[in-house]
Design a protein around this motif. Structure first.
Motif, PDB file in Angstrom:
ATOM      1  N   VAL A 182      -5.566   3.566  -4.857  1.00 46.56           N
ATOM      2  CA  VAL A 182      -4.557   2.767  -4.148  1.00 46.56           C
ATOM      3  C   VAL A 182      -5.100   1.358  -3.875  1.00 46.56           C
ATOM      4  N   GLU A 183      -6.356   1.294  -3.462  1.00 40.15           N
ATOM      5  CA  GLU A 183      -7.023   0.010  -3.202  1.00 40.15           C
ATOM      6  C   GLU A 183      -6.982  -0.884  -4.452  1.00 40.15           C
ATOM      7  N   TYR A 184      -7.260  -0.288  -5.567  1.00 41.24           N
ATOM      8  CA  TYR A 184      -7.254  -0.985  -6.881  1.00 41.24           C
ATOM      9  C   TYR A 184      -5.849  -1.493  -7.231  1.00 41.24           C
ATOM     10  N   VAL A 239      -3.381  -2.220  -5.289  1.00 41.45           N
ATOM     11  CA  VAL A 239      -2.884  -3.296  -4.399  1.00 41.45           C
ATOM     12  C   VAL A 239      -3.787  -4.540  -4.448  1.00 41.45           C
ATOM     13  N   SER A 240      -4.818  -4.529  -5.290  1.00 38.61           N
ATOM     14  CA  SER A 240      -5.804  -5.624  -5.293  1.00 38.61           C
ATOM     15  C   SER A 240      -5.310  -6.895  -5.971  1.00 38.61           C
ATOM     16  N   GLU A 274       1.022   4.259  -2.772  1.00 36.16           N
ATOM     17  CA  GLU A 274       0.808   5.667  -2.386  1.00 36.16           C
ATOM     18  C   GLU A 274       1.954   6.543  -2.869  1.00 36.16           C
ATOM     19  N   ARG A 282       0.825  -1.207   0.000  1.00 37.78           N
ATOM     20  CA  ARG A 282       0.000   0.000   0.000  1.00 37.78           C
ATOM     21  C   ARG A 282       0.874   1.279   0.000  1.00 37.78           C
ATOM     22  N   ALA A 306      -7.875   7.110  -2.479  1.00 40.53           N
ATOM     23  CA  ALA A 306      -7.977   5.884  -1.664  1.00 40.53           C
ATOM     24  C   ALA A 306      -8.424   4.705  -2.529  1.00 40.53           C
ATOM     25  N   GLY A 307      -9.418   4.938  -3.381  1.00 44.94           N
ATOM     26  CA  GLY A 307      -9.906   3.891  -4.276  1.00 44.94           C
ATOM     27  C   GLY A 307      -8.860   3.462  -5.282  1.00 44.94           C
TER      28      GLY A 307
END
Ligand code: DAT
Ligand code: MG
Length: 148
Positions: free
Chosen positions: A62-64, A66-67, A46, A42, A59-60
């Motif tokens: 970064v979430e994507y 690291v998915s 970032e 993460r 935030a979304g």
């Protein structure tokens, strides 16, 4: 010659588009100088997107990233940064021209398959961040058949 950082995002990996993406850069006449399939932390994601940290979608985003694993690559060639951006297509896939990767393979902005450096300077920074170990040294035998 110029270098750019290209990353196939987790959706591109999951959807089996790795070969398609590599093929487009390869056939154009650019040279692969480094490549790895990695799950990123993460904090690393970032850092890669630090310039966008104040955006509401950060935030979304970064979430994507690291998915799932991403394919990180360095491509080299004449004007590869600007031309790479053309091959990638517009940020919003609905606005991306057919014939571009995002135009051909994506619908939503948050699932746009691929990243490409937007300037030579940012390319340099991204390559240093993703490939501190350095790049491969090689010269394609096709070089004189692609470049004058
Ligand atoms: P690009 O990837 O074309 O260089 P960017 O650097 O402006 O675009 O943004 C990085 C990524 O962030 C982009 O590929 C998808 C996401 N993004 C950009 N703008 C967005 C928005 N308005 N809503 C949701 N996600 C967005
Ligand atoms: Mg960008």
């Amino acid at each position: 010659m110029e270098q750019t950082f290209i990353m196939i995002k987790p959706d591109g990996v999951q959807r089996g588009l790795i070969g398609e993406v590599i093929s487009r850069f390869e056939k154009k006449g650019f040279y692969l100088k480094a490549m790895k399939l990695v799950n990123v932390e993460r904090s690393f994601a970032e850092k890669h997107y630090a310039d966008l940290s104040s955006k509401p979608f950060f935030a979304g985003l970064v979430e994507y990233i690291v998915s799932g694993p991403v394919v990180a690559m360095v491509w080299e060639g004449k004007s590869v940064v600007a031309t790479g951006r053309k091959i990638v297509g517009a940020t919003n896939p609905l606005a991306a021209e057919p014939g571009t990767i995002r135009g051909d393979f994506a619908v939503d902005i948050g699932r746009n398959v691929i990243h490409g450096s937007d300037s030579v300077e940012n390319g340099r920074k991204e390559i240093a961040l993703w490939f501190p170990e350095g790049l491969a040294e090689w010269q394609s035998n096709q070089h004189p058949w692609i470049y004058e």
